[in-house]
Write a protein that holds these residues in place. Structure first.
Motif, short mmCIF file in Angstrom:
data_model
loop_
_atom_site.label_atom_id
_atom_site.label_comp_id
_atom_site.label_asym_id
_atom_site.label_seq_id
_atom_site.Cartn_x
_atom_site.Cartn_y
_atom_site.Cartn_z
N PHE A 172 0.73 -1.32 0.10
CA PHE A 172 -0.10 -0.01 0.05
C PHE A 172 0.76 1.20 0.03
CE2 PHE A 172 -3.38 -2.69 2.14
CZ PHE A 172 -3.89 -3.19 1.02
N VAL A 173 2.11 1.19 0.55
CA VAL A 173 3.05 2.40 0.77
C VAL A 173 3.54 2.54 -0.64
CG1 VAL A 173 5.08 3.27 1.53
CG2 VAL A 173 3.57 2.27 3.04
N ALA A 220 0.71 3.97 -2.73
CA ALA A 220 0.62 5.39 -2.72
C ALA A 220 1.75 6.35 -3.31
CB ALA A 220 0.59 5.69 -1.21
N LEU A 244 -8.58 -2.25 -2.63
CA LEU A 244 -7.65 -1.23 -1.88
C LEU A 244 -6.36 -0.76 -2.31
CD1 LEU A 244 -7.91 -3.30 1.53
CD2 LEU A 244 -9.15 -1.13 0.86
N LEU A 245 -5.80 -1.53 -3.14
CA LEU A 245 -4.82 -1.02 -3.88
C LEU A 245 -5.01 0.15 -4.96
CD1 LEU A 245 -2.43 -4.10 -4.63
CD2 LEU A 245 -1.70 -2.33 -3.16
N LEU A 282 -7.77 2.21 -4.71
CA LEU A 282 -8.03 3.02 -4.05
C LEU A 282 -7.29 4.03 -3.62
CD1 LEU A 282 -10.93 1.92 -1.67
CD2 LEU A 282 -11.34 3.52 -3.58
N VAL A 283 -5.85 3.41 -3.04
CA VAL A 283 -4.78 3.95 -2.55
C VAL A 283 -4.09 4.78 -3.56
CG1 VAL A 283 -2.45 3.85 -1.40
CG2 VAL A 283 -4.59 2.62 -0.46
N GLY A 284 -3.96 4.27 -4.79
CA GLY A 284 -3.32 4.78 -5.93
C GLY A 284 -4.01 5.61 -6.65
N VAL A 328 -6.40 7.74 -5.17
CA VAL A 328 -6.53 8.87 -4.34
C VAL A 328 -5.31 9.69 -4.67
CG1 VAL A 328 -6.49 9.64 -2.15
CG2 VAL A 328 -8.03 8.08 -2.77
N THR A 329 -4.07 9.07 -4.51
CA THR A 329 -2.85 9.75 -4.59
C THR A 329 -2.51 10.33 -5.98
OG1 THR A 329 -1.56 7.92 -4.65
CG2 THR A 329 -1.77 8.65 -2.46
#
Length: 433
Positions: A19-20, A23, A195-196, A198-200, A202-203
């Motif tokens: 996830f980091v 992002a 989830l991956l 969503l994180v990618g 959003v950033t």
């Protein structure tokens, strides 16, 4: 208690690291995709200035846009031919990587897509920015997964997730990017992939706002929700858009097949010929060429085109889009599809207006519905189409008519035997590789 071997991260630690990485890589996708959009915006302005100067030169000046687009198409094609899978949209390659039918390409793909796409779209070809940005996003995701030493499954997910982040950046549509991954690319819902993404996403959208701001791509004045009794009207509108979308898909594929049967014509020369033809259209009327955002915005704000002008634009862009795609330069299909849908929706309103009571629904409402329905008829992703258009225009009040029309477009195109365009393009890519 079972211990994790040294050098192998535990499941929880691996999950957090993924996830980091998503992002950080997503932010890079936002900066690259936002930079691509910024460059295209200035390329459009430069092209408009060139056309203004050309108009002042009389008949001889009309040769300037012809030469401009011919040279641009030829140069973009030459760049794309040096890098595998750089030509065309690239979305079919992202889907093939997810299905493990092809390998991710990272080395020279990003610069080839950026520079080649900027030249091709900036010179006026009827292509969309979303294909290159999706492909560049996926390439960044693949590189990040490899350098972050993720396992192959997570790296593949990151490649796909950041492709969706690229679509979100192209249209400032984060939910559209997520739905694109689930509905079009993977056709499945996996919690980890969601989830991956969503994180990618959003950033990525946050990063792109640093470059291009947060304004809507196609701002639309507030429109009221049409009365419920009009849903059958939008159902019929969606059916016609679905039939038109099926015809458009067929034309794209057949144009590619016809060009394949011209082996004696070098690809770069073919691109130059196609570019010259598009340039001639540009000299006649700039609205007939380009990605289509300016045309869509004009229709959504009541541009006042006559029925004859709508028919002309629709017919010309219906042919110019597949021809531009056959030039084998970097460039996508989405943005021209949305412009076609806006044209079809506006034309539908113009023809149906005498039969509708006053205040039932305006031309802008039909244009928005046409955009989503035309997209769905070609791509066959109804939720993505509806949400994408809502996020681009801010027309949340029209969600019910949009979903109704997208449903009708999907069923109609399926009944006509039309295959989703990226399934066909992916199979063609694999056969030729």
């Amino acid at each position: 208690m079972r211990e994790t071997p040294r050098g192998v991260p535990s499941g929880r630690r691996r999950s957090g690291r993924s996830f980091v990485i998503a992002a950080v890589a997503g932010a890079l996708v936002g900066l690259v995709g936002g930079g691509f959009r910024w460059c295209l915006l200035h390329a459009d302005r430069l092209r408009a200035c060139v056309l203004e100067v050309a108009d002042g030169l009389g008949a001889a000046g009309r040769l300037i846009p012809v030469a401009l687009t011919a040279v641009g198409a030829a140069v973009a094609c030459a760049i794309a031919q040096r890098v595998p899978h750089a030509a065309g949209s690239g979305i079919q390659h992202v889907e093939a990587v997810w299905r493990q039918e092809a390998e991710a390409r990272t080395a020279w793909l990003l610069p080839a897509k950026f520079i080649g796409g900027l030249i091709a779209i900036g010179s006026g070809l009827v292509l969309g920015r979303e294909g290159p940005i999706v492909h560049m996003g996926a390439a960044i995701g693949s590189t990040a997964g490899r350098r972050g030493r993720l396992d192959p499954e997570d790296a593949r997910m990151l490649h796909t997730a950041l492709g969706g982040a690229g679509l979100a950046v192209a249209f400032t549509a984060p939910l559209g990017g997520l739905l694109f991954v689930c509905e079009e690319v993977t056709r499945t819902i996996r919690p980890r992939l969601v989830l991956l993404t969503l994180v990618g996403t959003v950033t990525a959208v946050a990063g792109s706002r640093i470059v291009v701001g947060d304004a809507l791509v196609l701002p639309l004045s507030a429109v009221p929700a049409p009365p419920l009794w009009m849903l059958p009207v939008f159902l019929l509108s969606g059916m016609t858009a679905g039939a038109l979308g099926a015809a458009y898909s067929t034309l794209v594929v057949r144009t590619l097949l016809v060009c394949d049967r011209l082996p004696r014509v070098p690809l770069v020369a073919r691109a130059a010929i196609i570019g010259a033809g598009v340039g001639a259209l540009m000299a006649f009327d700039p609205l007939l060429t380009g990605g289509g955002d300016q045309l869509s915005e004009r229709l959504l704000t009541g541009g006042g085109l006559t029925v004859a002008a709508l028919l002309l634009c629709l017919a010309v862009r219906f042919v110019a889009g597949p021809l531009s795609y056959a030039a084998a330069t970097p460039g996508g299909l989405f943005a021209p599809l949305l412009a076609l849908g806006a044209l079809w929706g506006t034309l539908t309103h113009a023809l149906a207006a005498p039969l509708l009571p006053d205040g039932a629904a305006g031309a802008a409402t039909f244009a928005v519905v046409g955009m989503a329905a035309m997209f769905t008829g070609v791509v066959r992703a109804p939720l993505t189409g509806a949400v994408l258009v809502v996020e681009m225009t801010g027309s949340g009040a029209l969600l019910l008519p949009l979903l109704t029309a997208c449903f009708a477009a999907t069923v109609t195109a399926d009944r006509l035997g039309s295959e989703p365009i990226y399934d066909t393009l992916r199979r063609r890519m694999l056969e030729r590789s």
